[in-house]
Motif scaffolding. Structure first.
Motif, PDB file in Angstrom:
ATOM      1  N   PRO A  57       0.812  -1.223   0.000  1.00  0.00           N
ATOM      2  CA  PRO A  57       0.000   0.000   0.000  1.00  0.00           C
ATOM      3  C   PRO A  57       0.850   1.280   0.000  1.00  0.00           C
ATOM      4  O   PRO A  57       0.484   2.264  -0.659  1.00  0.00           O
ATOM      5  CB  PRO A  57      -0.821  -0.098   1.287  1.00  0.00           C
ATOM      6  N   ILE A  58       1.972   1.259   0.721  1.00  0.00           N
ATOM      7  CA  ILE A  58       2.830   2.447   0.764  1.00  0.00           C
ATOM      8  C   ILE A  58       3.347   2.778  -0.635  1.00  0.00           C
ATOM      9  O   ILE A  58       3.374   3.938  -1.036  1.00  0.00           O
ATOM     10  CB  ILE A  58       3.994   2.238   1.756  1.00  0.00           C
ATOM     11  N   ILE A  59       3.725   1.775  -1.372  1.00  0.00           N
ATOM     12  CA  ILE A  59       4.337   2.003  -2.681  1.00  0.00           C
ATOM     13  C   ILE A  59       3.298   2.207  -3.786  1.00  0.00           C
ATOM     14  O   ILE A  59       3.516   3.017  -4.688  1.00  0.00           O
ATOM     15  CB  ILE A  59       5.284   0.834  -3.026  1.00  0.00           C
ATOM     16  N   PHE A  60       2.176   1.503  -3.721  1.00  0.00           N
ATOM     17  CA  PHE A  60       1.211   1.580  -4.815  1.00  0.00           C
ATOM     18  C   PHE A  60      -0.045   2.384  -4.483  1.00  0.00           C
ATOM     19  O   PHE A  60      -0.511   3.161  -5.314  1.00  0.00           O
ATOM     20  CB  PHE A  60       0.816   0.164  -5.261  1.00  0.00           C
ATOM     21  N   VAL A  62      -0.665   4.746  -2.050  1.00  0.00           N
ATOM     22  CA  VAL A  62      -0.487   6.181  -1.777  1.00  0.00           C
ATOM     23  C   VAL A  62      -0.353   6.986  -3.076  1.00  0.00           C
ATOM     24  O   VAL A  62      -1.088   7.960  -3.271  1.00  0.00           O
ATOM     25  CB  VAL A  62       0.693   6.441  -0.811  1.00  0.00           C
ATOM     26  N   PRO A  63       0.548   6.611  -3.988  1.00  0.00           N
ATOM     27  CA  PRO A  63       0.603   7.376  -5.248  1.00  0.00           C
ATOM     28  C   PRO A  63      -0.706   7.320  -6.038  1.00  0.00           C
ATOM     29  O   PRO A  63      -1.111   8.312  -6.650  1.00  0.00           O
ATOM     30  CB  PRO A  63       1.740   6.714  -6.031  1.00  0.00           C
ATOM     31  N   ALA A  64      -1.381   6.170  -6.021  1.00  0.00           N
ATOM     32  CA  ALA A  64      -2.661   6.058  -6.729  1.00  0.00           C
ATOM     33  C   ALA A  64      -3.681   7.027  -6.147  1.00  0.00           C
ATOM     34  O   ALA A  64      -4.428   7.675  -6.895  1.00  0.00           O
ATOM     35  CB  ALA A  64      -3.179   4.625  -6.656  1.00  0.00           C
ATOM     36  N   MET A  65      -3.720   7.154  -4.827  1.00  0.00           N
ATOM     37  CA  MET A  65      -4.643   8.097  -4.188  1.00  0.00           C
ATOM     38  C   MET A  65      -4.248   9.534  -4.498  1.00  0.00           C
ATOM     39  O   MET A  65      -5.100  10.372  -4.800  1.00  0.00           O
ATOM     40  CB  MET A  65      -4.679   7.873  -2.669  1.00  0.00           C
ATOM     41  N   VAL A  66      -2.961   9.818  -4.421  1.00  0.00           N
ATOM     42  CA  VAL A  66      -2.484  11.183  -4.641  1.00  0.00           C
ATOM     43  C   VAL A  66      -2.774  11.652  -6.063  1.00  0.00           C
ATOM     44  O   VAL A  66      -3.273  12.753  -6.271  1.00  0.00           O
ATOM     45  CB  VAL A  66      -0.974  11.291  -4.309  1.00  0.00           C
TER      46      VAL A  66
END
Length: 151
Positions: A57-60, A62-66
């Motif tokens: 989740p940290i790698i995929f 977070v950027p997807a949400m951002v």
């Protein structure tokens, strides 16, 4: 992400705190294995599961949400938002989980290892702070750079 981190911890210790002994120092791990509460193979297995549950989740996510939900555009906007999310999660982890929950409650206490407290020694706290304060912005920069190339 703070909620996700809390959820991983709660689920990880739901059958007993030994399930997340992967986050303890080596002397605690060795003692727990010596007491017959777990095995080195189970520790390795739980380490892989907990690492995947935290870092995927940290790698995929977070950027997807951002970029997908927040609508970040370009490197700088994405970098700032990803870094902010990581730093808030870092504060939650360092202050609530490490200092309060692990350090001041009995929730993470493993019978037979009380003499090895504190479970997170000062030196480990310092390494975790330095690693997070340097590592998370670097990861955020890498992810924002990759996203700015793709999007």
């Amino acid at each position: 992400m703070c909620f996700w981190l809390l959820l991983v911890c709660v689920v990880g210790i739901s059958d007993g705190v030994v399930g997340l002994v992967v986050f303890y120092e080596d002397d605690v791990k060795d003692r727990v294995v010596g007491l017959g509460l777990t095995t080195k193979d189970r520790i390795k297995r739980n380490s892989l599961i907990s690492s995947a549950a935290l870092f995927v989740p940290i790698i995929f996510l977070v950027p997807a949400m951002v970029y997908g939900i927040n609508g970040a555009e370009g490197f700088l906007d994405g970098f700032a938002q990803i870094t902010a999310i990581y730093m808030i999660m870092n504060l939650f982890d360092r202050l609530f989980i490490d200092v309060y929950w692990v350090g001041h409650t009995k929730a993470w206490e493993i019978p037979g290892t009380e003499d090895l407290k504190p479970y997170i020694p000062v030196g480990r706290h310092i390494k975790k702070w330095i690693g997070s304060l340097i590592g998370f912005p670097m990861l955020a920069a890498l992810l924002a750079w990759a996203a700015s190339l793709i999007l």
